[in-house]
Design a protein around this motif. Structure first.
Motif, PDB file in Angstrom:
ATOM      1  N   TYR A 111      30.364  48.743  41.089  1.00 57.86           N
ATOM      2  CA  TYR A 111      30.842  47.824  40.042  1.00 57.86           C
ATOM      3  C   TYR A 111      29.736  46.963  39.424  1.00 57.86           C
ATOM      4  N   SER A 112      28.646  46.753  40.175  1.00 53.68           N
ATOM      5  CA  SER A 112      27.591  45.872  39.659  1.00 53.68           C
ATOM      6  C   SER A 112      26.609  46.600  38.735  1.00 53.68           C
ATOM      7  N   LYS A 184      25.238  39.243  30.412  1.00 53.51           N
ATOM      8  CA  LYS A 184      25.639  38.183  31.345  1.00 53.51           C
ATOM      9  C   LYS A 184      26.175  37.017  30.518  1.00 53.51           C
ATOM     10  N   SER A 189      35.587  36.516  34.539  1.00 56.17           N
ATOM     11  CA  SER A 189      35.544  37.976  34.645  1.00 56.17           C
ATOM     12  C   SER A 189      36.918  38.639  34.588  1.00 56.17           C
ATOM     13  N   SER A 193      37.867  41.537  31.929  1.00 58.87           N
ATOM     14  CA  SER A 193      38.543  42.789  32.278  1.00 58.87           C
ATOM     15  C   SER A 193      39.671  43.091  31.297  1.00 58.87           C
ATOM     16  N   LEU A 221      35.556  45.742  36.349  1.00 57.10           N
ATOM     17  CA  LEU A 221      35.359  44.317  36.084  1.00 57.10           C
ATOM     18  C   LEU A 221      36.187  43.446  37.031  1.00 57.10           C
ATOM     19  N   ARG A 224      34.158  43.173  40.048  1.00 56.31           N
ATOM     20  CA  ARG A 224      33.143  42.134  39.836  1.00 56.31           C
ATOM     21  C   ARG A 224      33.744  40.750  40.040  1.00 56.31           C
ATOM     22  N   SER A 225      34.978  40.562  39.551  1.00 58.11           N
ATOM     23  CA  SER A 225      35.610  39.236  39.682  1.00 58.11           C
ATOM     24  C   SER A 225      35.892  38.915  41.153  1.00 58.11           C
ATOM     25  N   GLY A 227      34.013  40.166  43.501  1.00 53.10           N
ATOM     26  CA  GLY A 227      32.713  40.233  44.186  1.00 53.10           C
ATOM     27  C   GLY A 227      32.763  41.207  45.344  1.00 53.10           C
ATOM     28  N   SER A 229      33.631  45.624  46.445  1.00 50.02           N
ATOM     29  CA  SER A 229      34.004  46.991  46.097  1.00 50.02           C
ATOM     30  C   SER A 229      35.286  47.406  46.821  1.00 50.02           C
TER      31      SER A 229
END
Length: 365
Positions: A111-112, A184, A189, A193, A221, A224-225, A227, A229
């Motif tokens: 995801y990053s 960024k 986040s 998404s 995304l 990511r929100s 943080g 996987s």
């Protein structure tokens, strides 16, 4: 007068009424934190099982939204294999199943990583390994070169819900989209998404598979929100349940008189909130297993007993009998019966009422 949102100048300068989404956004963030906290309290194997269950559901339901039903065993086996989990036997897996699993795992496990045109083309090629969608040949692994309409209804009574961005503008629009995904920014986040999903399906860059790829980008995304996987809730499962509202919110926003996307964000966040609430139902068997092992953490059990008890929590097929026990644990019928009687004495198993040759056993919940 512009008919669709993308026909406005600077259409991606989206606006929304924050006061109308603030409460549900706060609820979503609270539920995300609560769920991750609950899951982090579980052991590694239970977390892995929960993730396997969630990813399987997400892939099944994302395809089902598009009217395609995948084989659950194949999906689960493909995910388990790619994540290095025990699968409990090899299953022959179709190429199209491998492709959709490959796409979602790349989106959520990596995801990053930046999104790129090449990565998107790889996802699209994985979704359509034969270069066909059903009976129709499509342009796989590249942007569409033809015009695109979203239509429903019988032949002669078609209703056009949406006409996508012109093919000649797709590349330019997608470059802008990809740059926005990767930049960024201070944007929340979860909001990003929601916008990404809307933006992508509005461009509709591919001949087919746009919905599944939009949901994969959304999941990326959302990872990511969080943080993380590790996926413990399925947005696709909830979208399927709310499919009419989904298409209604999408159509109203795409036909909006300006770039105000409050309605879409409100729907998306409520759908996400519901998916987080319903994750408890989806993961019920995992939580039951966690409670069971917490209760019996000091109960002496041998490896055969642990194996079978775990299997009984995992959609065990048919009834448990002593002969099945012997076969699954590769032991004698006498040893199997001793193991079973020991679990009955410890209050873990119970014998069902039918006796004789058909004697079978269930977990004592």
């Amino acid at each position: 007068m512009a008919q669709y949102i993308y026909q406005h100048e600077n259409w991606t300068t989206f606006i929304w009424d924050y006061s109308r989404i603030a409460i549900v956004l706060s609820e979503v963030r609270h539920l995300q934190g609560k769920l991750l906290g609950t899951m982090n309290a579980l052991g590694f194997s239970l977390k892995s099982e929960a993730m396997l269950e969630t990813l399987t559901l997400d892939i099944m339901k994302s395809s089902e939204i598009e009217g395609e039903k995948l084989n659950r065993k194949q999906v689960r086996s493909s995910i388990a294999k790619r994540l290095g989990m025990e699968t409990g036997g090899l299953v022959s897996i179709d190429r199209n199943v491998e492709g959709v699993v490959e796409m979602l795992l790349d989106a959520t496990q990596n995801y990053s990583q930046d999104l790129s045109e090449d990565r998107l083309f790889g996802w699209h090629s994985a979704l359509f390994p034969s270069g066909r969608s059903g009976m129709y040949k499509i342009e796989a692994g590249k942007y569409r070169t033809g015009e695109m309409q979203v239509i429903s209804g019988a032949m002669g009574q078609e209703k056009v819900h949406y006409e996508a961005v012109e093919a000649k503008n797709v590349k330019t629009e997608m470059d802008k989209f990809i740059n926005w995904i990767n930049e960024k920014s201070q944007m929340e986040s979860v909001i990003k998404s929601a916008i990404a999903h809307l933006w992508f399906v509005t461009i509709h860059p591919f001949d087919d598979g746009n919905g599944r790829i939009a949901r994969a980008i959304s999941d990326m995304l959302l990872a990511r929100s969080d943080g993380s996987s590790q996926r413990f809730y399925s947005m696709s499962n909830q979208i399927l349940k709310e499919r009419k509202k989904y298409y209604s919110a999408l159509e109203k926003t795409q036909r909006g008189g300006n770039s105000d996307i409050t309605l879409w964000l409100h729907w998306f966040l409520n759908c996400l909130k519901n998916s987080l609430i319903n994750s408890e139902t989806v993961l019920k068997s995992v939580f039951r297993k966690a409670d069971f092992w917490e209760k019996h953490k000091n109960t002496p059990l041998n490896e055969r007993q642990r194996l079978i008890v775990n299997r009984l929590f995992d959609n065990f097929y048919g009834k448990l009998t002593s002969s099945k026990w012997a076969k699954m644990t590769k032991t004698s019928p006498d040893t199997a019966l001793r193991d079973i009687k020991d679990l009955i004495e410890k209050g873990i198993l119970q014998q069902e009422e039918a006796g004789g040759r058909s004697t079978n056993y269930t977990l004592n919940n």
